[in-house]
Design a protein around this motif. Structure first.
Motif, mmCIF file in Angstrom:
data_model
loop_
_atom_site.group_PDB
_atom_site.id
_atom_site.type_symbol
_atom_site.label_atom_id
_atom_site.label_comp_id
_atom_site.label_asym_id
_atom_site.label_seq_id
_atom_site.Cartn_x
_atom_site.Cartn_y
_atom_site.Cartn_z
ATOM 1 N N ILE A 92 -7.960 -3.095 -5.975
ATOM 2 C CA ILE A 92 -7.133 -3.152 -4.766
ATOM 3 C C ILE A 92 -7.605 -4.278 -3.856
ATOM 4 O O ILE A 92 -6.807 -5.050 -3.322
ATOM 5 C CB ILE A 92 -7.161 -1.801 -4.041
ATOM 6 N N ASP A 93 -8.918 -4.418 -3.688
ATOM 7 C CA ASP A 93 -9.463 -5.489 -2.842
ATOM 8 C C ASP A 93 -9.113 -6.863 -3.410
ATOM 9 O O ASP A 93 -8.792 -7.793 -2.658
ATOM 10 C CB ASP A 93 -10.977 -5.342 -2.719
ATOM 11 N N ALA A 94 -9.194 -7.004 -4.721
ATOM 12 C CA ALA A 94 -8.881 -8.287 -5.346
ATOM 13 C C ALA A 94 -7.415 -8.646 -5.128
ATOM 14 O O ALA A 94 -7.083 -9.806 -4.836
ATOM 15 C CB ALA A 94 -9.204 -8.232 -6.839
ATOM 16 N N LEU A 95 -6.534 -7.672 -5.255
ATOM 17 C CA LEU A 95 -5.113 -7.925 -5.029
ATOM 18 C C LEU A 95 -4.839 -8.265 -3.570
ATOM 19 O O LEU A 95 -4.010 -9.135 -3.269
ATOM 20 C CB LEU A 95 -4.297 -6.707 -5.459
ATOM 21 N N ALA A 96 -5.540 -7.615 -2.663
ATOM 22 C CA ALA A 96 -5.358 -7.906 -1.242
ATOM 23 C C ALA A 96 -5.767 -9.337 -0.922
ATOM 24 O O ALA A 96 -5.107 -10.017 -0.117
ATOM 25 C CB ALA A 96 -6.164 -6.917 -0.398
ATOM 26 N N ARG A 97 -6.824 -9.829 -1.548
ATOM 27 C CA ARG A 97 -7.310 -11.186 -1.259
ATOM 28 C C ARG A 97 -6.425 -12.274 -1.845
ATOM 29 O O ARG A 97 -6.548 -13.447 -1.466
ATOM 30 C CB ARG A 97 -8.741 -11.345 -1.777
ATOM 31 N N MET A 98 -5.530 -11.934 -2.769
ATOM 32 C CA MET A 98 -4.675 -12.941 -3.379
ATOM 33 C C MET A 98 -3.706 -13.564 -2.375
ATOM 34 O O MET A 98 -3.344 -14.728 -2.480
ATOM 35 C CB MET A 98 -3.881 -12.319 -4.543
ATOM 36 N N SER A 99 -3.297 -12.808 -1.393
ATOM 37 C CA SER A 99 -2.362 -13.311 -0.390
ATOM 38 C C SER A 99 -3.084 -14.203 0.608
ATOM 39 O O SER A 99 -4.222 -13.917 0.985
ATOM 40 C CB SER A 99 -1.721 -12.137 0.349
ATOM 41 N N PRO A 100 -2.451 -15.284 1.081
ATOM 42 C CA PRO A 100 -3.046 -16.093 2.146
ATOM 43 C C PRO A 100 -3.334 -15.283 3.412
ATOM 44 O O PRO A 100 -4.211 -15.648 4.196
ATOM 45 C CB PRO A 100 -1.989 -17.163 2.418
ATOM 46 N N LEU A 101 -2.605 -14.190 3.599
ATOM 47 C CA LEU A 101 -2.858 -13.324 4.752
ATOM 48 C C LEU A 101 -3.977 -12.320 4.487
ATOM 49 O O LEU A 101 -4.372 -11.570 5.376
ATOM 50 C CB LEU A 101 -1.580 -12.584 5.140
ATOM 51 N N ALA A 117 0.834 -1.206 0.000
ATOM 52 C CA ALA A 117 0.000 0.000 0.000
ATOM 53 C C ALA A 117 0.868 1.256 0.000
ATOM 54 O O ALA A 117 1.067 1.907 1.027
ATOM 55 C CB ALA A 117 -0.930 -0.007 1.196
ATOM 56 N N THR A 118 1.390 1.593 -1.174
ATOM 57 C CA THR A 118 2.154 2.816 -1.382
ATOM 58 C C THR A 118 1.480 3.637 -2.474
ATOM 59 O O THR A 118 0.717 3.092 -3.283
ATOM 60 C CB THR A 118 3.597 2.509 -1.817
ATOM 61 N N PRO A 119 1.772 4.924 -2.557
ATOM 62 C CA PRO A 119 1.201 5.728 -3.648
ATOM 63 C C PRO A 119 1.556 5.177 -5.023
ATOM 64 O O PRO A 119 0.726 5.199 -5.947
ATOM 65 C CB PRO A 119 1.820 7.114 -3.416
ATOM 66 N N LEU A 120 2.798 4.662 -5.184
ATOM 67 C CA LEU A 120 3.221 4.090 -6.461
ATOM 68 C C LEU A 120 2.315 2.934 -6.863
ATOM 69 O O LEU A 120 1.890 2.824 -8.016
ATOM 70 C CB LEU A 120 4.671 3.606 -6.360
ATOM 71 N N PHE A 121 1.967 2.076 -5.907
ATOM 72 C CA PHE A 121 1.141 0.906 -6.199
ATOM 73 C C PHE A 121 -0.335 1.270 -6.362
ATOM 74 O O PHE A 121 -1.014 0.767 -7.258
ATOM 75 C CB PHE A 121 1.294 -0.131 -5.079
ATOM 76 N N LEU A 122 -0.835 2.148 -5.513
ATOM 77 C CA LEU A 122 -2.265 2.439 -5.507
ATOM 78 C C LEU A 122 -2.699 3.336 -6.659
ATOM 79 O O LEU A 122 -3.874 3.335 -7.031
ATOM 80 C CB LEU A 122 -2.647 3.100 -4.175
ATOM 81 N N ASP A 123 -1.759 4.081 -7.243
ATOM 82 C CA ASP A 123 -2.088 5.029 -8.294
ATOM 83 C C ASP A 123 -2.768 4.351 -9.479
ATOM 84 O O ASP A 123 -2.250 3.383 -10.040
ATOM 85 C CB ASP A 123 -0.817 5.741 -8.763
ATOM 86 N N GLY A 124 -3.928 4.837 -9.847
ATOM 87 C CA GLY A 124 -4.632 4.343 -11.023
ATOM 88 C C GLY A 124 -5.474 3.110 -10.794
ATOM 89 O O GLY A 124 -6.102 2.610 -11.741
ATOM 90 N N LYS A 125 -5.525 2.561 -9.582
ATOM 91 C CA LYS A 125 -6.305 1.357 -9.295
ATOM 92 C C LYS A 125 -7.568 1.741 -8.533
ATOM 93 O O LYS A 125 -7.518 2.530 -7.581
ATOM 94 C CB LYS A 125 -5.479 0.366 -8.473
ATOM 95 N N ASP A 126 -8.696 1.151 -8.944
ATOM 96 C CA ASP A 126 -9.930 1.413 -8.214
ATOM 97 C C ASP A 126 -10.023 0.476 -7.004
ATOM 98 O O ASP A 126 -9.212 -0.437 -6.829
ATOM 99 C CB ASP A 126 -11.149 1.282 -9.119
ATOM 100 N N ASP A 127 -11.036 0.693 -6.160
ATOM 101 C CA ASP A 127 -11.168 -0.080 -4.923
ATOM 102 C C ASP A 127 -11.333 -1.566 -5.195
ATOM 103 O O ASP A 127 -10.808 -2.417 -4.454
ATOM 104 C CB ASP A 127 -12.361 0.435 -4.108
ATOM 105 N N ALA A 128 -12.062 -1.904 -6.253
ATOM 106 C CA ALA A 128 -12.289 -3.316 -6.560
ATOM 107 C C ALA A 128 -10.973 -4.012 -6.912
ATOM 108 O O ALA A 128 -10.709 -5.149 -6.472
ATOM 109 C CB ALA A 128 -13.284 -3.447 -7.715
#
Length: 245
Positions: A201-210, A188-199
């Protein structure tokens, strides 16, 4: 164990998300930190103020990492001021996305200049300068393993970083200098979050087992390990991504 309090670290891109977290984490171990910035001196000074406000020691120094003359002057300035350099962390980088068939070559060259040439230039000076017991830590990305569409140009620059870094580790045989790569996952950095919508970001977050995004502090902990106590870790790529790949 924490790093020795008399160690000197240069953090390129130290005013950015992961770079700032790394600078603050190393300073918490008592390391004097040079917070490097490319263009935003004010943001770098904010990092310095945050560190000094907690009793640490830090200064801000600027310059283009791909400019070999400027980087050489940067290393000279640090050595003259502090007596040497023990740790170099290369977090400076840019990420531009798009499919291969449509990717703008000027954008590719710009990203290559910062991510590949910049890392090479800084690593070259680090290889000449780092003291025994020192550490060079370069940054790749877990996107190399994920092979996501749209990331080919960016992943190509990070593949180059991994290759040059692992070879350099072998070239520094006998120097007592460790050379490693940290490859974060979605963080969760500005470089990573730039240009991505909430959906997205949520999908990428769920990819990790954590089931969360990484935080810059997660990455900084790994860097602090490599910069200090990890003297038996050398020539490795550490994927710091919550089990993503």
């Amino acid at each position: 164990m924490p790093a020795s309090p008399d160690r000197i670290a240069l953090v390129t891109g130290g005013s950015g998300g992961i770079g700032r977290a790394v600078a603050e984490r190393l300073a918490a171990d008592g390391t004097t930190v040079v917070v490097h910035y490319a263009g935003n001196a004010g943001r770098a000074e904010e990092v310095v103020s945050a560190i000094t406000g907690r009793g640490g020691t830090a200064v801000a120094m600027g310059g283009d990492v791909a400019d070999s003359d400027r980087v050489e002057k940067l290393f000279t300035e640090i050595t003259d001021r502090f007596g040497g350099i023990d740790v170099v962390v290369n977090t400076a980088g840019i990420m531009l996305l798009g499919p291969v068939a449509e990717f703008d070559l000027d954008a590719f060259d710009r990203m290559h200049r910062t991510n590949v040439r910049g890392t090479f230039v800084v690593s070259r000076l680090a290889a000449r300068t780092l003291a025994p017991g020192g550490a060079l830590i370069n940054f790749s990305s877990s996107v190399i393993r994920l092979q996501q569409p749209g990331y080919a140009a960016y992943a190509a620059t990070k593949g180059a970083v991994e290759a040059m870094t692992l070879i350099l580790a072998r070239e520094l045989r006998g120097r007592d200098v460790t050379v490693n790569v940290v490859a974060p996952g979605p963080t969760a950095t500005p470089l990573f979050l730039d240009g991505k919508d909430d959906a997205a970001i949520d999908a990428l977050a769920r990819m990790s087992p954590l089931e969360r995004l990484g935080e810059p502090a997660d990455i900084a902990e790994t860097v602090a390990f490599l910069a200090g106590p990890a003297r038996w870790v050398d020539g490795q790529v550490l994927y710091v991504n919550g089990g993503l790949a």
